[in-house]
Design a protein around this motif. Structure first.
Motif, PDB file in Angstrom:
ATOM      1  N   MET A 173      47.032  52.119  27.393  1.00 51.50           N
ATOM      2  CA  MET A 173      46.693  51.294  28.553  1.00 51.50           C
ATOM      3  C   MET A 173      47.329  51.931  29.803  1.00 51.50           C
ATOM      4  O   MET A 173      48.536  52.137  29.863  1.00 51.50           O
ATOM      5  CB  MET A 173      47.229  49.868  28.370  1.00 51.50           C
ATOM      6  CG  MET A 173      46.800  48.899  29.461  1.00 51.50           C
ATOM      7  SD  MET A 173      47.442  47.219  29.197  1.00 51.50           S
ATOM      8  CE  MET A 173      46.587  46.756  27.699  1.00 51.50           C
ATOM      9  N   ASN A 174      46.510  52.283  30.823  1.00 50.96           N
ATOM     10  CA  ASN A 174      47.062  52.923  32.004  1.00 50.96           C
ATOM     11  C   ASN A 174      47.721  51.909  32.926  1.00 50.96           C
ATOM     12  O   ASN A 174      47.562  50.697  32.778  1.00 50.96           O
ATOM     13  CB  ASN A 174      45.981  53.717  32.759  1.00 50.96           C
ATOM     14  CG  ASN A 174      44.844  52.835  33.265  1.00 50.96           C
ATOM     15  OD1 ASN A 174      45.074  51.750  33.810  1.00 50.96           O
ATOM     16  ND2 ASN A 174      43.612  53.311  33.115  1.00 50.96           N
ATOM     17  N   VAL A 202      47.239  51.095  36.052  1.00 53.04           N
ATOM     18  CA  VAL A 202      46.346  50.243  36.852  1.00 53.04           C
ATOM     19  C   VAL A 202      45.896  49.044  36.022  1.00 53.04           C
ATOM     20  O   VAL A 202      45.897  47.898  36.500  1.00 53.04           O
ATOM     21  CB  VAL A 202      45.123  51.046  37.352  1.00 53.04           C
ATOM     22  CG1 VAL A 202      44.100  50.101  38.005  1.00 53.04           C
ATOM     23  CG2 VAL A 202      45.570  52.105  38.341  1.00 53.04           C
ATOM     24  N   HIS A 203      45.526  49.301  34.767  1.00 58.53           N
ATOM     25  CA  HIS A 203      45.076  48.212  33.901  1.00 58.53           C
ATOM     26  C   HIS A 203      46.218  47.235  33.614  1.00 58.53           C
ATOM     27  O   HIS A 203      46.015  46.013  33.572  1.00 58.53           O
ATOM     28  CB  HIS A 203      44.526  48.771  32.593  1.00 58.53           C
ATOM     29  CG  HIS A 203      43.951  47.710  31.690  1.00 58.53           C
ATOM     30  ND1 HIS A 203      42.831  46.981  32.019  1.00 58.53           N
ATOM     31  CD2 HIS A 203      44.370  47.236  30.476  1.00 58.53           C
ATOM     32  CE1 HIS A 203      42.569  46.119  31.053  1.00 58.53           C
ATOM     33  NE2 HIS A 203      43.491  46.244  30.115  1.00 58.53           N
ATOM     34  N   GLN A 241      46.667  45.051  36.638  1.00 59.62           N
ATOM     35  CA  GLN A 241      45.572  44.084  36.724  1.00 59.62           C
ATOM     36  C   GLN A 241      45.752  42.957  35.709  1.00 59.62           C
ATOM     37  O   GLN A 241      45.487  41.789  36.010  1.00 59.62           O
ATOM     38  CB  GLN A 241      44.235  44.794  36.508  1.00 59.62           C
ATOM     39  CG  GLN A 241      43.838  45.715  37.648  1.00 59.62           C
ATOM     40  CD  GLN A 241      42.587  46.518  37.338  1.00 59.62           C
ATOM     41  OE1 GLN A 241      42.212  46.690  36.155  1.00 59.62           O
ATOM     42  NE2 GLN A 241      41.939  47.034  38.364  1.00 59.62           N
ATOM     43  N   THR A 242      46.205  43.306  34.520  1.00 57.56           N
ATOM     44  CA  THR A 242      46.432  42.297  33.477  1.00 57.56           C
ATOM     45  C   THR A 242      47.544  41.335  33.884  1.00 57.56           C
ATOM     46  O   THR A 242      47.425  40.115  33.723  1.00 57.56           O
ATOM     47  CB  THR A 242      46.794  42.978  32.145  1.00 57.56           C
ATOM     48  OG1 THR A 242      45.713  43.836  31.751  1.00 57.56           O
ATOM     49  CG2 THR A 242      47.035  41.948  31.054  1.00 57.56           C
ATOM     50  N   SER A 290      46.331  39.041  36.649  1.00 57.97           N
ATOM     51  CA  SER A 290      45.416  38.031  36.119  1.00 57.97           C
ATOM     52  C   SER A 290      46.183  36.891  35.456  1.00 57.97           C
ATOM     53  O   SER A 290      45.851  35.712  35.643  1.00 57.97           O
ATOM     54  CB  SER A 290      44.454  38.678  35.122  1.00 57.97           C
ATOM     55  OG  SER A 290      43.612  37.714  34.531  1.00 57.97           O
TER      56      SER A 290
END
Length: 268
Positions: free
Chosen positions: A1-2, A4-5, A8-9, A12
């Protein structure tokens, strides 16, 4: 998982928790919510006192590490999270008049003023994640209660009319875990950093460890020592001492959940 992800997670999940709070579906302490996300203490003051409080924070970085400061009347904090509304996104607020607590509302819609300046202050809930990851028990989390907090005999560095005692949060630990906790939390100066005291609470003016001034008592086992960190509830002790005409804070343990990642605050 990078990365950025991951960001974002986290954002969220933080937004999801804020939505629950805004709808009134979560009204309790926020410890353990939105893992990985920074939580913030809140101090809101009319514009005339804001400059003094900013100076107070600069002189007292251990209890009051600043994460963000708003413009007067601004309730959005884009740097801390998309869509944050400081009037509605804390589970329980405290409204103070002349140093007296007058209400603990679930939102600020009825008391918000256009001259209010908001200060977001780092919270020890952030470094607790690192303690847990290292296998150290965080007692108030394992017991499902609010963290115990105490007014001490340690004075803060005053600024103009603002002065008062340091407030600390406490977590009991075995000596070996306390040593490791010092090493871990030293990496997070933006959320209070290393402890300010270990051992006998009487040395910092705490008469009864079983009766915290804020939060709930926790079990301290015979092979454990209390470990104390500077706490972002310190401004509430300042309010009690100085008695400004009007001010707003979060209720202890009921924090603002931001989109900022805990790991981003690590200094090394």
């Amino acid at each position: 998982m990078n990365q950025v992800h991951i960001r974002q997670t986290l954002a969220s999940e933080a937004a999801r928790c804020r939505a629950l709070i805004r709808r009134g579906e979560h009204a309790g302490p926020t410890a353990g919510l939105a893992p990985g996300c920074v939580q913030a203490n809140l101090m809101i003051l009319p514009r005339p006192l804001a400059d003094e409080f900013l100076l107070f924070c600069q002189r007292n970085p251990k209890p009051c590490p600043l994460l963000a400061v708003t413009e007067p009347g601004q309730y959005a904090v884009p740097a801390a999270g998309d869509g944050i509304d400081l009037r509605r996104d804390v589970p329980k607020y405290r409204v103070w008049r002349h140093g007296e607590l007058v209400s603990e509302p679930g939102d600020l819609m009825d008391v918000w003023q256009d001259d209010l300046v908001s200060f977001l202050i780092g919270c020890s809930f952030s470094f607790e994640e690192a303690l847990l990851a290292d296998g150290i028990d965080v007692r108030h989390i394992s017991q499902g209660v609010n963290v115990p907090m105490y007014r001490t005999s340690i004075p803060t560095a005053g600024a103009a009319s603002l002065n008062g005692p340091l407030v600390v949060s406490m977590r009991p630990m075995k000596a070996s875990d306390a040593i490791r906790a010092i090493q871990i939390t030293s990496r997070f100066p933006s959320v209070h950093g290393a402890p300010v005291h270990l051992g006998d609470p009487a040395h910092i003016g705490i008469r009864d460890i079983g009766r915290p001034d804020y939060g709930d008592p926790v079990t301290i086992h015979k092979d454990e020592i209390p470990v104390f960190w500077a706490c972002g509830v310190t401004p509430q002790a300042i309010i009690h001492t100085v008695k400004p005409a009007f001010s707003i804070t979060h209720a202890p343990g009921h924090m603002l959940i931001t989109d900022i990642s805990n790991t981003s605050l690590a200094s090394f």
